[in-house]
Design an enzyme around this catalytic site. Structure first.
Site, short mmCIF file in Angstrom:
data_model
loop_
_atom_site.label_atom_id
_atom_site.label_comp_id
_atom_site.label_asym_id
_atom_site.label_seq_id
_atom_site.Cartn_x
_atom_site.Cartn_y
_atom_site.Cartn_z
N HIS A 50 0.80 -1.23 0.00
CA HIS A 50 0.00 0.00 0.00
C HIS A 50 0.84 1.28 0.00
CE1 HIS A 50 -3.86 -1.97 0.32
NE2 HIS A 50 -3.45 -2.69 1.35
N GLU A 154 -7.59 -12.33 5.39
CA GLU A 154 -8.41 -11.13 5.16
C GLU A 154 -9.49 -11.33 4.10
OE1 GLU A 154 -5.69 -8.07 3.92
OE2 GLU A 154 -4.60 -9.39 2.57
N ASP A 180 -9.81 -5.41 5.56
CA ASP A 180 -10.32 -6.11 4.37
C ASP A 180 -11.53 -6.97 4.70
OD1 ASP A 180 -8.35 -6.28 1.66
OD2 ASP A 180 -7.45 -5.41 3.44
#
Length: 262
Positions: A50, A154, A180
């Site tokens: 990310h 997730e 998530d």
């Protein structure tokens, strides 16, 4: 052989269920890693998934982790053998791998992380092998003993196979990706009853096979709640989050001086 004590001990401490505290690093530079390591964090997670990291900046950050005595874990951008090999050769203590949603995926990643019983590509002319100073089999033994594989749980489909996933040989522990899971399950918040029940299910499965659980937490109260459930490793905030919090407070405090004077 030159190897940081953080790298040597992190996997052992993680598996043993010691309380470990880390944070994400999203700024692609070495300085945040050094500062956080010097502050006492047992590990940092270099967040390639990310944040705008590339192999060169990851390489520099891993060197900074060694210099500051903290374990350098990389959250890889994709769960591929090539990506995992790159960061391990560059000296990562381990990998945090997103979207491990099946036993098959967990097994593939475990093989990518290990030499013996696995398929990790061999080279000892890397930082991990002290640039050729470590012999073939000493390098194999040292890496297999220290490299940590943490799977991110997730995805809803992972819950159907969670008992088998956590029991995967070569998997050291799991990280529960509440963000998530919250989005995927359409829950109103990360502490909604359905998300907490999901966390309990994952932690219970990990406990059965003696695997540790890592969690992202907001504060000490959050960590205490999950510690009581069975989690032992905690990731709090990020370098950017810490900077933002400190900057907001400093600005508010100093700007208030003029208001009080007026």
């Amino acid at each position: 052989m030159i190897q940081s004590s953080a790298a040597r001990s992190f996997r052992q401490r993680f598996i043993a269920g010691e309380t470990l505290v880390g944070t994400f690093v999203k700024t692609p530079a070495s300085h945040p890693v050094e500062i956080l390591g010097q502050a006492g964090f047992e590990f940092v997670v270099i967040d390639e998934e990310h944040a705008p990291w590339d192999r060169v900046t990851i390489d520099h950050a891993l060197l900074a982790a060694r210099a500051s005595g903290t374990a350098g874990i990389v959250r890889v951008a994709e769960p591929s053998a090539a990506k995992i090999l790159a960061v391990l050769d560059d000296g990562a203590t381990g990998v945090l791998v997103p979207h491990v949603s099946s036993v098959t995926k967990a097994q593939e990643i475990a093989r990518a992380c290990r030499f013996r019983g696995g398929r990790r590509g061999f080279s000892n002319t890397t930082r991990a092998g002290n640039f050729g100073a470590v012999g073939v089999w000493p390098h194999v033994d040292a890496q297999d003993a220290s490299v940590t594989f943490i799977a991110m749980i997730e995805d809803p489909e992972a819950l159907d196979e969670i008992d088998a996933i956590v029991a995967t040989e070569g998997l050291d522990g799991v990280f529960i990706g509440r963000g998530d899971l919250t989005v995927a399950l359409g829950a109103p918040a990360m502490d909604a009853p359905e998300i907490m029940a999901t966390c309990e299910k994952i932690i219970a499965a990990a406990k059965k096979v003696g695997k540790p659980v890592a969690m992202m937490v907001a504060n000490a109260d959050d960590a205490n709640r999950f510690h009581k459930m069975g989690a032992t490793t905690f990731i709090v905030a990020s370098d950017q989050g810490f900077m933002r919090q400190a900057a907001l407070k400093a600005y508010a405090d100093i700007s208030a001086v003029g208001a009080k004077s007026a």
